[in-house]
Design a protein around this motif. Sequence first.
Motif, PDB file in Angstrom:
ATOM      1  N   CYS A  56       0.871  -1.187   0.000  1.00 40.80           N
ATOM      2  CA  CYS A  56       0.000   0.000   0.000  1.00 40.80           C
ATOM      3  C   CYS A  56       0.903   1.231   0.000  1.00 40.80           C
ATOM      4  O   CYS A  56       1.779   1.369   0.862  1.00 40.80           O
ATOM      5  CB  CYS A  56      -0.903  -0.011   1.223  1.00 40.80           C
ATOM      6  SG  CYS A  56      -2.057   1.373   1.318  1.00 40.80           S
ATOM      7  N   SER A  57       0.687   2.137  -0.981  1.00 40.29           N
ATOM      8  CA  SER A  57       1.526   3.332  -1.118  1.00 40.29           C
ATOM      9  C   SER A  57       0.670   4.590  -0.997  1.00 40.29           C
ATOM     10  O   SER A  57      -0.461   4.638  -1.498  1.00 40.29           O
ATOM     11  CB  SER A  57       2.241   3.341  -2.471  1.00 40.29           C
ATOM     12  OG  SER A  57       3.043   2.181  -2.627  1.00 40.29           O
ATOM     13  N   SER A  58       1.248   5.603  -0.343  1.00 37.64           N
ATOM     14  CA  SER A  58       0.587   6.906  -0.198  1.00 37.64           C
ATOM     15  C   SER A  58       1.620   7.986  -0.508  1.00 37.64           C
ATOM     16  O   SER A  58       2.688   8.031   0.111  1.00 37.64           O
ATOM     17  CB  SER A  58       0.021   7.065   1.210  1.00 37.64           C
ATOM     18  OG  SER A  58      -0.630   8.300   1.345  1.00 37.64           O
ATOM     19  N   ARG A  59       1.290   8.883  -1.444  1.00 34.94           N
ATOM     20  CA  ARG A  59       2.268   9.854  -1.933  1.00 34.94           C
ATOM     21  C   ARG A  59       1.892  11.289  -1.565  1.00 34.94           C
ATOM     22  O   ARG A  59       0.715  11.619  -1.418  1.00 34.94           O
ATOM     23  CB  ARG A  59       2.383   9.753  -3.464  1.00 34.94           C
ATOM     24  CG  ARG A  59       2.979   8.437  -3.958  1.00 34.94           C
ATOM     25  CD  ARG A  59       2.917   8.337  -5.478  1.00 34.94           C
ATOM     26  NE  ARG A  59       3.419   9.542  -6.131  1.00 34.94           N
ATOM     27  CZ  ARG A  59       4.709   9.809  -6.354  1.00 34.94           C
ATOM     28  NH1 ARG A  59       5.631   8.938  -5.943  1.00 34.94           N
ATOM     29  NH2 ARG A  59       5.083  10.924  -6.957  1.00 34.94           N
ATOM     30  N   ASN A  60       2.987  12.110  -1.460  1.00 38.37           N
ATOM     31  CA  ASN A  60       2.874  13.568  -1.370  1.00 38.37           C
ATOM     32  C   ASN A  60       2.015  14.029  -0.204  1.00 38.37           C
ATOM     33  O   ASN A  60       0.939  14.612  -0.369  1.00 38.37           O
ATOM     34  CB  ASN A  60       2.330  14.144  -2.690  1.00 38.37           C
ATOM     35  CG  ASN A  60       3.266  13.876  -3.848  1.00 38.37           C
ATOM     36  OD1 ASN A  60       4.487  13.893  -3.680  1.00 38.37           O
ATOM     37  ND2 ASN A  60       2.694  13.614  -5.021  1.00 38.37           N
ATOM     38  N   ALA A  61       2.476  13.768   0.992  1.00 35.68           N
ATOM     39  CA  ALA A  61       1.772  14.201   2.201  1.00 35.68           C
ATOM     40  C   ALA A  61       2.769  14.881   3.126  1.00 35.68           C
ATOM     41  O   ALA A  61       3.985  14.714   3.011  1.00 35.68           O
ATOM     42  CB  ALA A  61       1.119  13.021   2.893  1.00 35.68           C
ATOM     43  N   ASN A  62       2.254  15.659   4.047  1.00 34.08           N
ATOM     44  CA  ASN A  62       3.080  16.224   5.103  1.00 34.08           C
ATOM     45  C   ASN A  62       2.219  16.406   6.344  1.00 34.08           C
ATOM     46  O   ASN A  62       1.138  17.025   6.275  1.00 34.08           O
ATOM     47  CB  ASN A  62       3.667  17.573   4.691  1.00 34.08           C
ATOM     48  CG  ASN A  62       4.732  18.030   5.685  1.00 34.08           C
ATOM     49  OD1 ASN A  62       5.770  17.400   5.815  1.00 34.08           O
ATOM     50  ND2 ASN A  62       4.445  19.096   6.405  1.00 34.08           N
ATOM     51  N   PRO A  63       2.615  15.858   7.478  1.00 34.85           N
ATOM     52  CA  PRO A  63       3.764  14.979   7.663  1.00 34.85           C
ATOM     53  C   PRO A  63       3.494  13.590   7.073  1.00 34.85           C
ATOM     54  O   PRO A  63       2.413  13.333   6.564  1.00 34.85           O
ATOM     55  CB  PRO A  63       3.924  14.936   9.173  1.00 34.85           C
ATOM     56  CG  PRO A  63       2.551  15.177   9.689  1.00 34.85           C
ATOM     57  CD  PRO A  63       1.910  16.137   8.740  1.00 34.85           C
TER      58      PRO A  63
END
Length: 535
Positions: free
Chosen positions: A69-76
């Motif tokens: 499972c991948s999750s991109r472009n977040a902060n934090p």
Amino acid sequence: MDPDLSLVLPKADVSDERAFSCQVTAGTAGSAEGVAQLRVYEPPEPPALTANPGILSVMERSASEIATCSSRNANPAPPISWFKDGARLEAPTERNDDLYVVSRSVKEASGLQSVSSTLYLRPSKADKDAQFQCLVQYPLPRGQVGNTTSERFSLMLHWHFAEDMERKDPCHRIAAKDPEWKKWWWVFVGGSFTPDFTENVEFTLESPVVIKEGDDVRLRCQGDGQPEPEYIFYRVQASQAVELATKQDGVLTLPSVSRASSGTYRCQVLDFDSPPEVQLEKEVIIHVNYLDPLTLHPGRRVTVPLGGDVTLTCSGQGSQPPKLVWRKGKERVAHGDTHTLHSVSYQMAGTYTCEASVPSVPGLQRDQTIQVTVEGKPEMEERPTRHQLLAEGQRIQLTCSALGHPEPELSWSLPGVKPVVSSTGNQVMSQVMVEVTAALAKSGIWCQARNRFGEATQHFILEIGDPVLQTATACQTPLRLLPWPGPSVRRSLRSPGLSRGQPHMGLPGPFSPLLTAFGPSCYRTLLGLLLPSWV
């Protein structure tokens, strides 16, 4: 910086996430400084799921890669959790033979974080219908937390190991196909072989959950062996098992059950490869709810004298105490097992229904009716008996209606008429068409209702001529004195203080001379006749 000394960052990004300080100087008094920590939040893109496309074996001795499972472009950087059938998997990060996760984090050129989590699991046959899913949670301003989930996926499992057996003993393998069930069976002569026997058996009540008499009941038995075994169903009574059926699909249907169907049912899985310690029999107990026919007192029919009292009683028994309600038509008239009628009238006669139900068992109900008959002498129903006609020869329809039991016989004082008679329940109605004459206007017309308990009469009065003219003549008043009020007077007649069509002594203006000219008696009568047409 704003005029109010506020620092504004028009387009903040991750690079602005830092501590900002503000210094205030007050001359010789010195200076002071404050620090504000800026946090920049960026929700991640929806998670991308990559499931293992291969077929996983339940005979593996270590955990296999299930999905990433991948999750991109977040902060934090957001944490990723895994779920199986809606329950969170408490997966450690240390490698082991049963369950663990491997997490990775990458900082993009934009400064945002991309994360991934790979789930490793040693599957079992119990996972063949399981649904897996990943959850990404990310923080938001003011302490809030957002989340987003991936689509659900299931595992492709197998526990037929022909390839392994072929490598171990290729000379002794015989492939045989069962033509009836369209499944492959692998037969090994010599060599080592671990058969795919049944390990777990489930026997459940499939529908309905709450059973009542007349329901069709489905019991489902399921084992996890392959190919699917046969199932034998039994009814257990007095420590003896009576065979009911043998099924390939594991479903036993009991049509239109009765209270006698309550009891214990057993399912036995036919799998001769299973070791002795495997429990191949399971039992289910079903309870069929029921209601006995209702008992009414004093009976299905009861006769009560007019003005008397009667108590209706209803009793019922069943697997649970029923709730009782009395109705007359659609109207609910009483709760509980009794309903008392005091000083009965003819209007109280009719059909009363006792309804019994068990709220905890939807659809379980019975009803029973009791017919209440009220007997006594006839009673005339109230109807208009005074009729105003303009001239002789005019025809009018008169209606006479009476209540009573036995059914009253209606007769008219008019010789030779042929009335139209109808009856409903304890009501009988008679209608005649009459041509008005001076003689009838003088004598009136009588309707009589009679039964063995007595009789009742109704007198119809016929008046010929204009009532205003008659009243004016009787009061010796010239018609030219009768006023016809204009719009302003009509508006005053509509005031809240006046009742439509009722004589009123406080009328204004043009009506004052009438009181002197007619006298109080004629004044009231004329106003009562005129006001309906004026107002």
